[in-house]
Write a protein that holds these residues in place. Structure first.
Motif, short mmCIF file in Angstrom:
data_model
loop_
_atom_site.label_atom_id
_atom_site.label_comp_id
_atom_site.label_asym_id
_atom_site.label_seq_id
_atom_site.Cartn_x
_atom_site.Cartn_y
_atom_site.Cartn_z
N ILE A 134 0.83 -1.21 0.00
CA ILE A 134 0.00 0.00 0.00
C ILE A 134 0.86 1.25 0.00
CG2 ILE A 134 -1.68 1.31 1.38
CD1 ILE A 134 -2.69 -1.53 2.32
N GLY A 135 1.94 1.22 0.77
CA GLY A 135 2.81 2.37 0.85
C GLY A 135 3.52 2.70 -0.44
N GLU A 136 3.76 1.69 -1.27
CA GLU A 136 4.43 1.92 -2.55
C GLU A 136 3.56 2.71 -3.52
OE1 GLU A 136 5.28 -2.06 -3.68
OE2 GLU A 136 7.11 -2.21 -2.49
N HIS A 137 2.25 2.45 -3.50
CA HIS A 137 1.32 3.11 -4.42
C HIS A 137 0.00 3.41 -3.71
CE1 HIS A 137 3.84 2.51 -7.96
NE2 HIS A 137 4.07 1.29 -7.51
N PRO A 138 -0.01 4.35 -2.77
CA PRO A 138 -1.24 4.62 -2.00
C PRO A 138 -2.39 5.11 -2.87
CG PRO A 138 0.41 6.32 -1.61
CD PRO A 138 1.10 5.22 -2.34
N GLU A 139 -2.07 5.72 -4.00
CA GLU A 139 -3.14 6.21 -4.88
C GLU A 139 -3.96 5.06 -5.47
OE1 GLU A 139 0.42 5.34 -7.37
OE2 GLU A 139 0.07 6.33 -5.45
N ILE A 140 -3.36 3.89 -5.62
CA ILE A 140 -4.07 2.72 -6.13
C ILE A 140 -4.98 2.11 -5.06
CG2 ILE A 140 -3.77 0.32 -6.94
CD1 ILE A 140 -1.30 1.25 -8.45
N TRP A 141 -4.55 2.21 -3.81
CA TRP A 141 -5.21 1.45 -2.75
C TRP A 141 -6.11 2.28 -1.85
CZ3 TRP A 141 -5.03 -3.21 -4.22
CH2 TRP A 141 -3.90 -3.70 -4.87
N SER A 142 -6.35 3.54 -2.18
CA SER A 142 -7.26 4.34 -1.37
C SER A 142 -8.64 3.69 -1.34
CB SER A 142 -7.36 5.76 -1.94
OG SER A 142 -8.27 6.54 -1.19
N GLY A 143 -9.15 3.41 -0.16
CA GLY A 143 -10.44 2.74 -0.04
C GLY A 143 -10.38 1.24 -0.21
N ALA A 144 -9.17 0.65 -0.22
CA ALA A 144 -9.02 -0.78 -0.43
C ALA A 144 -9.62 -1.58 0.72
CB ALA A 144 -7.55 -1.14 -0.60
N ARG A 145 -10.00 -2.81 0.42
CA ARG A 145 -10.52 -3.74 1.42
C ARG A 145 -9.56 -4.93 1.51
NH1 ARG A 145 -16.59 -5.08 -0.09
NH2 ARG A 145 -16.64 -5.80 2.07
N THR A 146 -9.50 -5.56 2.67
CA THR A 146 -8.64 -6.72 2.83
C THR A 146 -9.47 -7.92 3.27
OG1 THR A 146 -8.17 -6.14 5.13
CG2 THR A 146 -6.64 -5.33 3.45
N PHE A 147 -9.02 -9.08 2.83
CA PHE A 147 -9.73 -10.33 3.13
C PHE A 147 -8.69 -11.38 3.50
CE2 PHE A 147 -12.21 -7.78 0.33
CZ PHE A 147 -13.52 -7.93 0.76
N ARG A 148 -8.79 -11.87 4.72
CA ARG A 148 -7.82 -12.84 5.22
C ARG A 148 -8.30 -14.27 5.00
NH1 ARG A 148 -3.33 -12.15 8.13
NH2 ARG A 148 -2.87 -10.08 8.98
N GLY A 149 -7.38 -15.10 4.53
CA GLY A 149 -7.59 -16.52 4.58
C GLY A 149 -6.75 -17.10 5.70
N ASP A 150 -6.69 -18.41 5.79
CA ASP A 150 -5.85 -19.04 6.80
C ASP A 150 -4.37 -18.82 6.49
OD1 ASP A 150 -8.08 -20.01 8.11
OD2 ASP A 150 -8.09 -21.89 6.96
N LEU A 151 -4.03 -18.78 5.21
CA LEU A 151 -2.63 -18.66 4.80
C LEU A 151 -2.36 -17.43 3.93
CD1 LEU A 151 -2.06 -22.39 3.74
CD2 LEU A 151 -1.29 -21.30 5.85
N SER A 152 -3.40 -16.78 3.48
CA SER A 152 -3.24 -15.71 2.49
C SER A 152 -3.92 -14.43 2.94
CB SER A 152 -3.84 -16.16 1.15
OG SER A 152 -5.24 -16.38 1.29
#
Length: 309
Positions: A35-53
């Protein structure tokens, strides 16, 4: 202002990335770096956790019109198959609720377990930008043209337009292929022959797919049935974007690795891959399979004819 914006993006994801214990794990740190490398791409991003991913999804990702009903789509390059059927979790409502990305995390977990069975443990970060152009920025200097996903050193970057059109089986194969690249360090490997790097990843990708060889290697099968068996293992130029026989190059490489696993065993294939990282595939073939490159090529050509004719 950029610093404030970046902090807002990072803070908005803090709870999901660290979990209830607020202890930051490796995936969380890697997501922050992404996210820090390209914050303009990830503004408002959502995250989804799996057991391994961990999936990081930009707003609007995988929502191209009609993209999530991929019946009849052929999987490009790393996962060629004509398997049909709707993608589970498809449809605009599912995307809005996050079902498509939760499904992606589950698939990434399943692919990671498959890769671990062959290569070793891996915990992938899956980056899903909203556009092809954003995927190209994230993947640079690697190319995304014609590919559904690209593996970096520690992440899989999804090309959203192509990936959204894959069938369920295609998504599984592509994820396993790219996660194999992460597990083997392919992005940092300049010594192993390209046919072995890509063929090995396809070997793992197709391992539990149940797709017949003639279907998985449809383009090469057409050539073989027309009497045109490949003369030599594909060189690196054959895998390049825009190559006239790019699909066939992946298929040739896959069948080379499938031949090794079928005749000598999967452990021999893994040993061949690891030995080849020293930069001398001839020596690796001799040490692991007791074969010269010429003898291996001849045996592979016979195997291709037998599997595809």
């Amino acid at each position: 202002m950029r610093v404030v914006w970046l902090w807002a993006v990072l803070a908005g994801l803090l709870t999901v990335l660290t979990g209830p214990s607020a202890v930051e794990d490796d995936l969380g740190r890697r997501a922050r770096t992404l996210i820090g490398e390209h914050p303009e791409i990830w503004s408002g991003a959502r995250t989804f956790r799996g057991d391994l991913s961990l999936v990081v999804a930009a707003p609007g990702a995988l929502t191209a019109p009609g993209a999530l009903t991929a019946s009849g789509t052929t999987v490009p390059q790393a996962a060629r198959t004509s398997a049909t059927g709707p993608v589970p979790g498809g449809g605009a409502a599912a995307v809005a609720s996050g079902a498509a990305f939760a499904d992606l995390a589950r698939r990434a977990d399943r692919a990671s377990r498959l890769v671990a069975r062959v290569v070793g443990p891996v915990r992938p970060l899956i980056a899903v930008p909203a556009t092809t152009e954003q995927a190209a920025v994230l993947a640079a200097p690697a190319q995304v043209s014609g590919l559904a996903a690209v593996a970096g050193a520690d992440r899989v970057i999804v090309e959203p337009r192509s990936f959204a059109r894959l069938t369920a089986a295609g998504r599984d194969v592509v994820l396993a292929h790219e996660i194999t690249h992460i597990a083997t360090g392919a992005a940092l490997d300049g010594s192993t022959p390209k046919w072995l790097v890509e063929g090995f990843a396809d070997y793992v990708g197709y391992l539990d797919a149940g797709i017949p060889a003639r279907r998985a290697a449809a383009e090469l099968a057409d050539e073989v049935r027309a009497g045109r068996t490949p003369e030599r293992l594909p060189g690196p130029e054959a895998f390049a974007a825009g190559s006239a026989r790019q699909a066939q190059a992946y298929e040739e490489a896959w069948l080379a690795c499938r031949y090794v696993a079928g005749r000598f065993g999967e452990r021999a294939l893994v040993s061949l891959y690891r030995e080849s990282r020293h930069g001398d595939v001839r020596a690796a073939l001799s040490r692991t399979l007791r074969m010269s490159l010429e003898r291996f090529t001849a045996a592979w050509r016979e195997y291709v004819r037998d599997q595809l004719a």
